[in-house]
Design an enzyme around this catalytic site. Structure first.
Site, mmCIF file in Angstrom:
data_model
loop_
_atom_site.group_PDB
_atom_site.id
_atom_site.type_symbol
_atom_site.label_atom_id
_atom_site.label_comp_id
_atom_site.label_asym_id
_atom_site.label_seq_id
_atom_site.Cartn_x
_atom_site.Cartn_y
_atom_site.Cartn_z
ATOM 1 N N GLY A 45 0.779 -1.238 0.000
ATOM 2 C CA GLY A 45 0.000 0.000 0.000
ATOM 3 C C GLY A 45 0.809 1.285 0.000
ATOM 4 O O GLY A 45 0.310 2.325 -0.395
ATOM 5 N N GLU A 100 4.244 3.871 6.381
ATOM 6 C CA GLU A 100 3.043 3.042 6.196
ATOM 7 C C GLU A 100 1.962 3.883 5.503
ATOM 8 O O GLU A 100 1.962 5.113 5.610
ATOM 9 C CB GLU A 100 2.604 2.560 7.597
ATOM 10 N N ASP A 101 1.041 3.221 4.833
ATOM 11 C CA ASP A 101 -0.041 3.972 4.171
ATOM 12 C C ASP A 101 -1.106 4.429 5.169
ATOM 13 O O ASP A 101 -1.533 5.575 5.162
ATOM 14 C CB ASP A 101 -0.677 3.165 3.022
ATOM 15 N N ASP A 104 -4.609 1.638 11.260
ATOM 16 C CA ASP A 104 -6.013 1.358 11.557
ATOM 17 C C ASP A 104 -6.082 0.754 12.963
ATOM 18 O O ASP A 104 -6.093 1.488 13.946
ATOM 19 C CB ASP A 104 -6.508 0.416 10.449
ATOM 20 N N THR A 105 -6.070 -0.569 13.099
ATOM 21 C CA THR A 105 -6.041 -1.164 14.436
ATOM 22 C C THR A 105 -4.691 -0.951 15.117
ATOM 23 O O THR A 105 -4.596 -1.012 16.343
ATOM 24 C CB THR A 105 -6.301 -2.684 14.376
ATOM 25 N N GLY A 106 -3.639 -0.763 14.325
ATOM 26 C CA GLY A 106 -2.285 -0.607 14.871
ATOM 27 C C GLY A 106 -1.533 -1.929 14.958
ATOM 28 O O GLY A 106 -0.344 -1.954 15.261
ATOM 29 N N THR A 108 -0.507 -4.086 12.692
ATOM 30 C CA THR A 108 0.598 -4.265 11.749
ATOM 31 C C THR A 108 1.848 -3.545 12.240
ATOM 32 O O THR A 108 2.925 -4.150 12.365
ATOM 33 C CB THR A 108 0.222 -3.704 10.353
ATOM 34 N N LEU A 109 1.702 -2.265 12.549
ATOM 35 C CA LEU A 109 2.875 -1.497 12.964
ATOM 36 C C LEU A 109 3.411 -1.946 14.313
ATOM 37 O O LEU A 109 4.617 -1.892 14.545
ATOM 38 C CB LEU A 109 2.547 -0.011 12.991
ATOM 39 N N LYS A 132 -6.349 6.340 11.437
ATOM 40 C CA LYS A 132 -7.748 6.176 11.863
ATOM 41 C C LYS A 132 -7.741 5.887 13.361
ATOM 42 O O LYS A 132 -7.860 4.731 13.782
ATOM 43 C CB LYS A 132 -8.382 4.988 11.123
ATOM 44 N N PHE A 153 -13.748 3.379 5.283
ATOM 45 C CA PHE A 153 -12.851 2.540 4.499
ATOM 46 C C PHE A 153 -12.441 3.331 3.270
ATOM 47 O O PHE A 153 -13.292 3.728 2.468
ATOM 48 C CB PHE A 153 -13.497 1.206 4.099
ATOM 49 N N ASP A 160 -6.017 -0.206 -1.028
ATOM 50 C CA ASP A 160 -6.757 -1.106 -1.906
ATOM 51 C C ASP A 160 -8.025 -1.655 -1.280
ATOM 52 O O ASP A 160 -8.204 -1.670 -0.068
ATOM 53 C CB ASP A 160 -5.878 -2.298 -2.281
ATOM 54 N N ARG A 166 -5.604 0.777 -6.040
ATOM 55 C CA ARG A 166 -4.360 1.357 -5.526
ATOM 56 C C ARG A 166 -3.868 2.492 -6.418
ATOM 57 O O ARG A 166 -3.213 3.416 -5.962
ATOM 58 C CB ARG A 166 -3.243 0.304 -5.466
#
Ligand code: IMP
Ligand code: MG
Length: 177
Positions: A45, A100-101, A104-106, A108-109, A132, A153, A160, A166
């Site tokens: 992303g 990062e793009d 959201d929930t955090g 991944t990072l 977000k 969203f 994507d 994208r």
């Protein structure tokens, strides 16, 4: 020919994104002057943001990429973060900036950040185009944020929906049928 995208309502225009990304690049240029820096992009992303942001950084930086997958498919997070491919260089003793793009929930990072910290960089910061905050499940410190948005969203400029959209040059809100 322009493809019709009836379900996508523009949220951030190309000029808005451009101006904000230049400002982030200027801030990073000030903060990283004189530091040995590796800017790490989280694929897929991040690709348009990464290209624009790194070109707005007026320093001799190194770049590298990590490929992660956090969404199985569709619009809901699986909560499971998979490292598909790792960066190709050492960050030990260097200043690492993760890009990062969207956060959201955090989740991944949170995972990627811990993995990077284990490698003992001189510093580790995070830049994200979008944030977000209302969706956060785990706290992550964000150092450079392009835009904080509501719980929508969004697609485009790298983001994507099932691999599509994208390449839209702007960011829009996707509304399901
Ligand atoms: P997190 O782990 O929940 O913070 O989610 C991060 C990843 O989820 C991002 O890198 C995106 O790939 C994806 N994601 C989260 N929100 C959106 C969205 O609104 N549109 C598209 N992808 C999103
Ligand atoms: Mg995605």
């Amino acid at each position: 020919m322009t493809m019709s995208r009836p379900r996508i309502k523009p949220l951030l225009t190309e000029p808005q994104i451009f101006a904000r990304v230049q400002a982030l690049g200027e801030a990073i240029t000030r903060d990283y002057a004189g530091k040995e820096t590796v800017v790490i992009g989280l694929l897929n992303g991040v690709y348009p943001f990464f290209a624009d942001l790194t070109r707005a950084i007026d320093l001799d930086i190194d770049v590298s990429f990590m490929r992660v997958a956090s969404y199985g498919n569709g619009m809901e997070s699986t909560g499971e973060v998979k490292i598909i491919s790792d960066i190709d260089k050492s960050i030990r003793g260097k200043h690492a900036l993760l890009v990062e793009d969207i956060v959201d929930t955090g989740l991944t990072l949170h995972k990627v950040r811990n993995l990077m910290l284990d490698r003992e960089p001189a510093s580790l910061k995070i830049a994200t185009l979008l944030n977000k905050p209302s969706r956060r499940r785990v706290e992550v410190p964000l150092d450079y944020v392009g835009f904080s948005i509501e719980d929508h969203f969004v697609v485009g400029y790298g983001l994507d929906l099932d691999g599509k959209c994208r390449n839209l040059p702007y960011v829009g809100v996707y509304t399901p049928a």
